[in-house]
Design a protein around this motif. Structure first.
Motif, PDB file in Angstrom:
ATOM      1  N   GLN A  36     -38.689  63.417  19.632  1.00 43.86           N
ATOM      2  CA  GLN A  36     -37.426  62.694  19.735  1.00 43.86           C
ATOM      3  C   GLN A  36     -36.959  62.673  21.186  1.00 43.86           C
ATOM      4  OE1 GLN A  36     -36.208  61.148  17.074  1.00 43.86           O
ATOM      5  NE2 GLN A  36     -37.961  61.977  15.925  1.00 43.86           N
ATOM      6  N   PRO A  37     -36.318  61.605  21.606  1.00 41.18           N
ATOM      7  CA  PRO A  37     -35.833  61.529  22.993  1.00 41.18           C
ATOM      8  C   PRO A  37     -34.754  62.573  23.265  1.00 41.18           C
ATOM      9  CG  PRO A  37     -34.964  59.710  21.691  1.00 41.18           C
ATOM     10  CD  PRO A  37     -35.998  60.386  20.836  1.00 41.18           C
ATOM     11  N   ILE A  38     -34.687  63.006  24.492  1.00 42.63           N
ATOM     12  CA  ILE A  38     -33.660  63.972  24.900  1.00 42.63           C
ATOM     13  C   ILE A  38     -32.522  63.227  25.582  1.00 42.63           C
ATOM     14  CG2 ILE A  38     -35.351  65.799  25.182  1.00 42.63           C
ATOM     15  CD1 ILE A  38     -35.130  65.313  28.238  1.00 42.63           C
ATOM     16  N   ASN A  39     -31.428  63.918  25.821  1.00 40.84           N
ATOM     17  CA  ASN A  39     -30.291  63.293  26.500  1.00 40.84           C
ATOM     18  C   ASN A  39     -30.042  63.946  27.855  1.00 40.84           C
ATOM     19  OD1 ASN A  39     -28.941  65.753  25.904  1.00 40.84           O
ATOM     20  ND2 ASN A  39     -28.224  64.917  23.947  1.00 40.84           N
ATOM     21  N   GLU A  40     -29.112  63.381  28.597  1.00 36.43           N
ATOM     22  CA  GLU A  40     -28.821  63.884  29.937  1.00 36.43           C
ATOM     23  C   GLU A  40     -28.207  65.277  29.909  1.00 36.43           C
ATOM     24  OE1 GLU A  40     -26.547  61.074  32.173  1.00 36.43           O
ATOM     25  OE2 GLU A  40     -27.956  59.420  31.824  1.00 36.43           O
ATOM     26  N   GLU A  41     -27.514  65.619  28.843  1.00 37.01           N
ATOM     27  CA  GLU A  41     -26.921  66.952  28.730  1.00 37.01           C
ATOM     28  C   GLU A  41     -28.014  68.023  28.683  1.00 37.01           C
ATOM     29  OE1 GLU A  41     -23.963  69.504  25.750  1.00 37.01           O
ATOM     30  OE2 GLU A  41     -24.580  67.458  25.251  1.00 37.01           O
ATOM     31  N   PHE A  42     -29.107  67.715  27.976  1.00 35.47           N
ATOM     32  CA  PHE A  42     -30.227  68.650  27.895  1.00 35.47           C
ATOM     33  C   PHE A  42     -30.809  68.888  29.288  1.00 35.47           C
ATOM     34  CE2 PHE A  42     -34.806  69.301  27.792  1.00 35.47           C
ATOM     35  CZ  PHE A  42     -34.938  70.380  26.927  1.00 35.47           C
ATOM     36  N   VAL A  43     -31.026  67.813  30.047  1.00 35.56           N
ATOM     37  CA  VAL A  43     -31.597  67.936  31.392  1.00 35.56           C
ATOM     38  C   VAL A  43     -30.657  68.711  32.305  1.00 35.56           C
ATOM     39  CG1 VAL A  43     -32.367  66.645  33.424  1.00 35.56           C
ATOM     40  CG2 VAL A  43     -32.934  65.817  31.137  1.00 35.56           C
ATOM     41  N   SER A  44     -29.367  68.448  32.192  1.00 38.88           N
ATOM     42  CA  SER A  44     -28.383  69.146  33.022  1.00 38.88           C
ATOM     43  C   SER A  44     -28.422  70.656  32.768  1.00 38.88           C
ATOM     44  CB  SER A  44     -26.981  68.605  32.732  1.00 38.88           C
ATOM     45  OG  SER A  44     -26.003  69.309  33.480  1.00 38.88           O
ATOM     46  N   LYS A  45     -28.515  71.040  31.494  1.00 42.17           N
ATOM     47  CA  LYS A  45     -28.565  72.464  31.158  1.00 42.17           C
ATOM     48  C   LYS A  45     -29.852  73.107  31.645  1.00 42.17           C
ATOM     49  CE  LYS A  45     -25.573  72.328  27.070  1.00 42.17           C
ATOM     50  NZ  LYS A  45     -25.502  72.543  25.599  1.00 42.17           N
ATOM     51  N   ARG A  46     -30.957  72.376  31.526  1.00 47.23           N
ATOM     52  CA  ARG A  46     -32.245  72.934  31.955  1.00 47.23           C
ATOM     53  C   ARG A  46     -32.288  73.132  33.461  1.00 47.23           C
ATOM     54  NH1 ARG A  46     -33.954  76.257  29.424  1.00 47.23           N
ATOM     55  NH2 ARG A  46     -35.608  76.293  30.977  1.00 47.23           N
ATOM     56  N   ILE A  47     -31.750  72.181  34.219  1.00 44.84           N
ATOM     57  CA  ILE A  47     -31.700  72.335  35.679  1.00 44.84           C
ATOM     58  C   ILE A  47     -30.841  73.539  36.035  1.00 44.84           C
ATOM     59  CG2 ILE A  47     -30.906  71.292  37.830  1.00 44.84           C
ATOM     60  CD1 ILE A  47     -31.652  68.578  36.743  1.00 44.84           C
ATOM     61  N   GLY A  48     -29.736  73.718  35.317  1.00 45.82           N
ATOM     62  CA  GLY A  48     -28.850  74.841  35.582  1.00 45.82           C
ATOM     63  C   GLY A  48     -29.488  76.191  35.319  1.00 45.82           C
ATOM     64  N   LYS A  49     -30.501  76.230  34.439  1.00 47.06           N
ATOM     65  CA  LYS A  49     -31.158  77.488  34.097  1.00 47.06           C
ATOM     66  C   LYS A  49     -32.346  77.813  34.997  1.00 47.06           C
ATOM     67  CE  LYS A  49     -29.846  77.603  29.215  1.00 47.06           C
ATOM     68  NZ  LYS A  49     -30.343  77.650  27.808  1.00 47.06           N
ATOM     69  N   ILE A  50     -32.757  76.868  35.832  1.00 47.11           N
ATOM     70  CA  ILE A  50     -33.879  77.121  36.737  1.00 47.11           C
ATOM     71  C   ILE A  50     -33.428  78.055  37.858  1.00 47.11           C
ATOM     72  CG2 ILE A  50     -35.506  76.086  38.374  1.00 47.11           C
ATOM     73  CD1 ILE A  50     -35.468  73.554  36.724  1.00 47.11           C
ATOM     74  N   ASN A  51     -34.163  79.110  38.068  1.00 47.93           N
ATOM     75  CA  ASN A  51     -33.824  80.105  39.087  1.00 47.93           C
ATOM     76  C   ASN A  51     -34.019  79.509  40.486  1.00 47.93           C
ATOM     77  OD1 ASN A  51     -33.504  82.336  40.734  1.00 47.93           O
ATOM     78  ND2 ASN A  51     -34.722  83.694  39.460  1.00 47.93           N
ATOM     79  N   VAL A  52     -32.953  79.476  41.270  1.00 46.72           N
ATOM     80  CA  VAL A  52     -33.014  78.874  42.605  1.00 46.72           C
ATOM     81  C   VAL A  52     -33.880  79.677  43.561  1.00 46.72           C
ATOM     82  CG1 VAL A  52     -30.790  77.715  42.387  1.00 46.72           C
ATOM     83  CG2 VAL A  52     -30.890  80.036  43.306  1.00 46.72           C
TER      84      VAL A  52
END
Length: 254
Positions: free
Chosen positions: A124-140
């Motif tokens: 199923q397609p994902i939404n922009e909210e999913f991508v936003s949360k995933r980027i936020g969880k990536i360790n800088v």
């Protein structure tokens, strides 16, 4: 006389500066290490004093191959590449047998052999909210991949890149094609133990592009949800929320 007074004044000031330095160092470690080993600043502060792994100096690797010392870094890279690619080549070769008549396999096959479309995996397609949360969880603090886009840059550019990344992930899901450019990793060798001249004493560490983590998570979440409905509740290996304890409890209490 003047020289003696000057020397005494110098020693007094020197001792005062040394005292301030010690107090500053002591205060630095207390502030960063309060809370013990669970503090996020504890190990980055202490580790450089325990091992040489925190050292930023780059030391060239030297190997011994066929009783010959190898110093050429290109040749060493080829040796490591050949070794890591083939090290597990013969593991389980011709020894793995699958019993299609095993009760567990037959039970799963019979349960999902009716050909119903509801049992098919459809991403199923994902939404922009999913991508936003995933980027936020990536360790800088993670390393930068071969694409040159660091996690820190990805975080900073999040408002701009959310939409195009969402479109790319959905395109990948709909076409069942994972981008080849996101499969390319930078591989570094890390010495494990014993002689530094032996290639077998190193392990490879792969650094993939940070964006690939978003693609992987989108696929993994849907795969996990799909197979959760297929796997028996007694199957606990490599499943989140399951373990030996949960299986034993089901056997004893159900």
């Amino acid at each position: 006389m003047n020289n003696s007074k000057t020397w005494d004044a110098y020693k007094t000031q020197r001792n005062y500066v040394t005292k301030l330095k010690k107090q500053s160092i002591n205060r630095y470690f207390i502030e960063r290490c309060t809370g013990g080993s669970k503090s996020k600043d504890f190990w980055p502060t202490v580790k450089p004093f325990l091992t040489n792994k925190g050292c930023t100096s780059q030391k060239e690797t030297i190997l011994q191959e066929n009783n010959k010392i190898i110093t050429n870094q290109q040749e060493i890279s080829e040796i490591f590449n050949d070794f890591f690619v083939n090290v597990a080549k013969n593991i389980g070769d011709n020894n793995v047998q699958v019993n299609d008549k095993h009760p567990s396999i037959e039970a799963i096959s019979n349960k999902y052999s009716n050909g119903s479309t509801s049992n098919k995996l459809i991403f199923q397609p994902i939404n922009e909210e999913f991508v936003s949360k995933r980027i936020g969880k990536i360790n800088v603090k993670k390393a930068t991949g071969i694409d040159g886009i660091s996690p820190k840059i990805l975080h900073a550019a999040k408002p701009v890149v959310i939409k195009p990344i969402t479109q790319l992930v959905n395109l990948s899901l709909s076409t069942s094609i994972f981008p080849d450019s996101l499969k390319i990793a930078q591989v570094a060798t890390v010495h494990k133990k014993n002689s530094v001249l032996e290639k077998g004493n190193y392990r490879p560490v792969s650094v993939l592009p940070a964006i690939s983590k978003i693609f992987e998570t989108a696929i993994e979440n849907q795969l996990t949800k799909y197979f959760d409905d297929i796997f028996d509740h007694f199957l606990a290996a490599f499943r989140a929320g399951y373990g030996c304890q949960s299986t034993l409890l089901k056997i004893l209490e159900d």
